[in-house]
Design a protein around this motif. Structure first.
Motif, PDB file in Angstrom:
ATOM      1  N   TYR A  31       0.623  -0.890  -0.206  1.00  0.00           N
ATOM      2  CA  TYR A  31      -0.192   0.118   0.133  1.00  0.00           C
ATOM      3  C   TYR A  31       1.078   1.435   0.046  1.00  0.00           C
ATOM      4  N   PHE A  33       0.535   5.636   0.554  1.00  0.00           N
ATOM      5  CA  PHE A  33      -0.516   6.477   0.343  1.00  0.00           C
ATOM      6  C   PHE A  33       0.439   8.164  -0.485  1.00  0.00           C
ATOM      7  N   TYR A  35      -0.042  12.068   1.254  1.00  0.00           N
ATOM      8  CA  TYR A  35      -0.854  13.451   1.870  1.00  0.00           C
ATOM      9  C   TYR A  35      -0.422  14.201   1.374  1.00  0.00           C
ATOM     10  N   LEU A  45      -5.378  12.764   2.881  1.00  0.00           N
ATOM     11  CA  LEU A  45      -5.133  12.031   2.191  1.00  0.00           C
ATOM     12  C   LEU A  45      -5.488  12.152   0.883  1.00  0.00           C
ATOM     13  N   TYR A  48      -4.289   7.081  -2.684  1.00  0.00           N
ATOM     14  CA  TYR A  48      -3.725   5.943  -1.866  1.00  0.00           C
ATOM     15  C   TYR A  48      -3.683   4.390  -3.444  1.00  0.00           C
ATOM     16  N   GLY A  98      -2.887  -2.973   3.851  1.00  0.00           N
ATOM     17  CA  GLY A  98      -3.382  -0.986   4.574  1.00  0.00           C
ATOM     18  C   GLY A  98      -3.865  -0.435   6.027  1.00  0.00           C
ATOM     19  N   GLY A  99      -4.439  -0.327   6.273  1.00  0.00           N
ATOM     20  CA  GLY A  99      -4.930   0.282   8.057  1.00  0.00           C
ATOM     21  C   GLY A  99      -4.587  -0.957   8.943  1.00  0.00           C
ATOM     22  N   ARG A 100      -4.498  -2.072   8.558  1.00  0.00           N
ATOM     23  CA  ARG A 100      -4.072  -3.163   9.217  1.00  0.00           C
ATOM     24  C   ARG A 100      -2.822  -3.244   9.981  1.00  0.00           C
ATOM     25  N   GLN A 103       2.093   2.605   9.210  1.00  0.00           N
ATOM     26  CA  GLN A 103       2.018   2.917   8.392  1.00  0.00           C
ATOM     27  C   GLN A 103       3.535   3.891   8.105  1.00  0.00           C
TER      28      GLN A 103
ATOM     29  N   SER B  92      -8.075   3.292  11.796  1.00  0.00           N
ATOM     30  CA  SER B  92      -7.212   1.852  10.281  1.00  0.00           C
ATOM     31  C   SER B  92      -9.015   2.511   9.936  1.00  0.00           C
ATOM     32  N   GLY B  93      -9.518   2.732   8.837  1.00  0.00           N
ATOM     33  CA  GLY B  93     -10.454   2.757   8.457  1.00  0.00           C
ATOM     34  C   GLY B  93     -10.280   1.351   7.220  1.00  0.00           C
ATOM     35  N   THR B  94     -10.738   0.995   6.415  1.00  0.00           N
ATOM     36  CA  THR B  94     -11.238   0.178   4.988  1.00  0.00           C
ATOM     37  C   THR B  94      -9.590   0.383   4.108  1.00  0.00           C
ATOM     38  N   LYS B  96      -7.336   2.035   4.428  1.00  0.00           N
ATOM     39  CA  LYS B  96      -6.649   3.214   5.078  1.00  0.00           C
ATOM     40  C   LYS B  96      -6.427   3.749   6.684  1.00  0.00           C
TER      41      LYS B  96
END
Lengths: 114, 109
Positions: A31, A33, A35, A45, A48, A98-100, A103, B92-94, B96
């Motif tokens: 991923y 991104f 910004y 943001l 992405y 991703g968000g998991r 970052q 944490s979103g989907t 992102k």
């Protein structure tokens, strides 16, 4: 690992010129991104990518902004034509899943449009 | 839509004092991140909190997460000047990350 690499670190240009910002994500991160950070608007943001494919570009402010990721190790953010209100710090960040996962941010490109 | 609010936005405190920064978010999320940004620098990861009740500590900073209350706190113990920075939480979103507005902390000698 060298971390996320961005270039240039500083860019000064005149209104109407094309600006290209570059980013190399951490190897293995899928991923990426982009910004933008300003005093007035904070951290925004822009877009992405997942596996080189743009997933969400709803944050791109205008058609003057475009981003590409031709391969897993390189991305560009282009502004054409640039305007003074585009002056900001642009950060690139990458992560696994991703968000998991955490970052990681690059050092940023400080852009000044005169 | 997932929203993240931090408070206070600005915090000026004396060295040696304790204080807490709050991060509230609007919808369910199971991961919360704290970042630090020094003036003119990039964002640096501090903590990731993965579950309800999670607590992480590094030096004078301690972060905790209450997913039921949708609240995370960053507690500063016996502040020192070196902690002066802007602190961001992110949820944490989907695929992102949704960032809070940041808390600008200034520790006075």
């Amino acid at each position: 690992d060298a971390g996320v690499i961005q270039s240039p670190r500083h860019e000064v240009t005149e209104m109407g010129q094309e600006v290209t910002l570059r980013c190399k994500p951490i190897s293995g991160h899928d991923y990426l991104f982009w910004y933008r950070q300003t005093m007035m608007r904070g951290l925004e943001l822009l877009i992405y990518f997942n596996n080189n494919v743009p997933i969400d570009d709803s944050g791109m402010p205008e058609d003057r902004f475009s981003a590409k990721m031709p391969n897993a190790s390189f991305s560009t953010l282009k502004i054409q034509p640039s305007e003074p209100r585009d002056s900001a710090v642009y950060f690139c960040a990458s992560s696994l899943a991703g968000g998991r996962e955490t970052q990681y941010f690059g050092p940023g490109t400080r852009l000044l449009v005169l | 839509e997932l929203k993240v609010e931090q408070n206070p936005l600005f915090l000026s405190m004396q060295e040696g004092k304790n204080y807490t920064i709050y991060c509230n978010y609007s919808t369910t999320s199971d991961r919360l991140y704290w970042y630090r940004q020094d003036p003119g620098k990039s964002l640096e990861s501090l903590f990731v909190l993965l579950s309800n009740g999670a607590v992480k500590q590094e030096g004078r900073l301690m972060a905790s997460l209450d997913t039921k209350a949708r609240l995370s706190t960053l507690h500063i113990t016996a502040a020192v000047h070196d902690l002066s920075a802007t602190y961001f939480c992110a949820v944490s979103g989907t695929y992102k990350y949704i960032f809070g507005t940041g808390t600008r902390l200034k520790v006075l000698a």
